[in-house]
Motif scaffolding. Sequence first.
Motif, PDB file in Angstrom:
ATOM      1  N   PRO A   8       0.815  -1.234   0.000  1.00  0.00           N
ATOM      2  CA  PRO A   8       0.000   0.000   0.000  1.00  0.00           C
ATOM      3  C   PRO A   8       0.837   1.268   0.000  1.00  0.00           C
ATOM      4  O   PRO A   8       0.382   2.300  -0.503  1.00  0.00           O
ATOM      5  CB  PRO A   8      -0.802  -0.120   1.296  1.00  0.00           C
ATOM      6  N   ASP A   9       2.071   1.201   0.524  1.00  0.00           N
ATOM      7  CA  ASP A   9       2.898   2.406   0.548  1.00  0.00           C
ATOM      8  C   ASP A   9       3.195   2.909  -0.848  1.00  0.00           C
ATOM      9  O   ASP A   9       3.358   4.107  -1.075  1.00  0.00           O
ATOM     10  CB  ASP A   9       4.234   2.115   1.252  1.00  0.00           C
ATOM     11  N   THR A  40     -11.180   3.702  -3.898  1.00  0.00           N
ATOM     12  CA  THR A  40     -10.607   2.427  -4.305  1.00  0.00           C
ATOM     13  C   THR A  40      -9.450   2.027  -3.405  1.00  0.00           C
ATOM     14  O   THR A  40      -9.368   0.895  -2.931  1.00  0.00           O
ATOM     15  CB  THR A  40     -10.117   2.500  -5.760  1.00  0.00           C
ATOM     16  N   PHE A  41      -8.554   2.989  -3.157  1.00  0.00           N
ATOM     17  CA  PHE A  41      -7.407   2.692  -2.301  1.00  0.00           C
ATOM     18  C   PHE A  41      -7.861   2.302  -0.898  1.00  0.00           C
ATOM     19  O   PHE A  41      -7.354   1.341  -0.306  1.00  0.00           O
ATOM     20  CB  PHE A  41      -6.471   3.904  -2.224  1.00  0.00           C
TER      21      PHE A  41
ATOM     22  N   GLU B  65      -0.037  13.598  -2.510  1.00  0.00           N
ATOM     23  CA  GLU B  65       0.339  13.647  -1.099  1.00  0.00           C
ATOM     24  C   GLU B  65      -0.886  13.446  -0.206  1.00  0.00           C
ATOM     25  O   GLU B  65      -0.842  12.681   0.760  1.00  0.00           O
ATOM     26  CB  GLU B  65       0.990  15.004  -0.766  1.00  0.00           C
ATOM     27  N   THR B  66      -1.991  14.135  -0.546  1.00  0.00           N
ATOM     28  CA  THR B  66      -3.192  13.982   0.281  1.00  0.00           C
ATOM     29  C   THR B  66      -3.698  12.546   0.220  1.00  0.00           C
ATOM     30  O   THR B  66      -4.131  11.992   1.235  1.00  0.00           O
ATOM     31  CB  THR B  66      -4.323  14.937  -0.178  1.00  0.00           C
ATOM     32  N   ARG B  70      -4.153   9.948   3.381  1.00  0.00           N
ATOM     33  CA  ARG B  70      -5.379   9.207   3.676  1.00  0.00           C
ATOM     34  C   ARG B  70      -5.096   7.723   3.836  1.00  0.00           C
ATOM     35  O   ARG B  70      -5.656   7.057   4.709  1.00  0.00           O
ATOM     36  CB  ARG B  70      -6.419   9.406   2.560  1.00  0.00           C
ATOM     37  N   ILE B  71      -4.230   7.205   2.987  1.00  0.00           N
ATOM     38  CA  ILE B  71      -3.905   5.781   3.063  1.00  0.00           C
ATOM     39  C   ILE B  71      -3.162   5.473   4.353  1.00  0.00           C
ATOM     40  O   ILE B  71      -3.464   4.506   5.056  1.00  0.00           O
ATOM     41  CB  ILE B  71      -3.073   5.359   1.833  1.00  0.00           C
ATOM     42  N   ASP B  72      -2.196   6.341   4.692  1.00  0.00           N
ATOM     43  CA  ASP B  72      -1.427   6.119   5.922  1.00  0.00           C
ATOM     44  C   ASP B  72      -2.328   6.087   7.149  1.00  0.00           C
ATOM     45  O   ASP B  72      -2.141   5.284   8.053  1.00  0.00           O
ATOM     46  CB  ASP B  72      -0.378   7.232   6.089  1.00  0.00           C
ATOM     47  N   GLN B  73      -3.319   6.979   7.144  1.00  0.00           N
ATOM     48  CA  GLN B  73      -4.234   7.015   8.291  1.00  0.00           C
ATOM     49  C   GLN B  73      -5.002   5.712   8.437  1.00  0.00           C
ATOM     50  O   GLN B  73      -5.393   5.337   9.533  1.00  0.00           O
ATOM     51  CB  GLN B  73      -5.242   8.152   8.122  1.00  0.00           C
TER      52      GLN B  73
END
Lengths: 186, 75
Positions: A8-9, A40-41, B65-66, B70-73
Amino acid sequence: MTENQLNPDLWVDQYADYLFNFAVSRVSDAEIAKDLVQETFLAGLKSAKNYKGTAAERTWLIAILKRKVIDHYRKINSNKGKAEVRINYSDQSDSTGDWLEEQVADPFSTLENDAIENDELGLAIQECISKLPKKQSEVFVMKTIRGLSTDDICNELGINPSNLWVMVHRARTNLMGCLNENWFKL
Amino acid sequence: MISCEKASIICNKKQYKEATLLDQIKLGFHLLYCKTCVSFSKKNTKLTMLCDKANLHSLSVKEKETLKERIDQNI
């Protein structure tokens, strides 16, 4: 052990543009497309444990995005009355006529194919761009797709113009080769 | 007389309409006798045409970046 694993990173760097193009060509609205990519992510993260590793990461994400696009159309159509299909002779005027014969798609027209082909071409180019080394793709995307000026790019990346042109040259040569393989030979 | 290397750079600049008139004349002269650069120039123009036709989109660095945040959170 499975062959494919989720990282995911790296999702945003590797697939964001590809998914975004895919979405834009289907919903024709950049803002909505952006939201769909984000959803989606997030959905991908949520169901990451269901990922069996049989499909490549990108194929898996595209599959999720497809569902999101369908959901989007369901949502905008569920508003009352919108789901109703109205058939008029012509959208532009109140005139009447033998609409069935006159309004069917022209079987010999190739205009529709062009649009579909251009969408596919966009994805093919995007795929080739994602295969480029990071620096090259960065410069190429900024220059070609976002249309930034040479000075702006040089400032942002801290390189000089001749550096930039060398990078553009390598990116373009690579892309020509890649498209030759993936697009013209199909 | 210019080298092929120089010709290719001018050709690339031309794709983004950033080549000066003098450069373009130099390139045109080079293309008169260099078959390799003619072929490169043709392919390069075709690539530009394809990119235009494909109507490509891309997310800006900021938007990415945003997205990343969001993914990191949510990891």
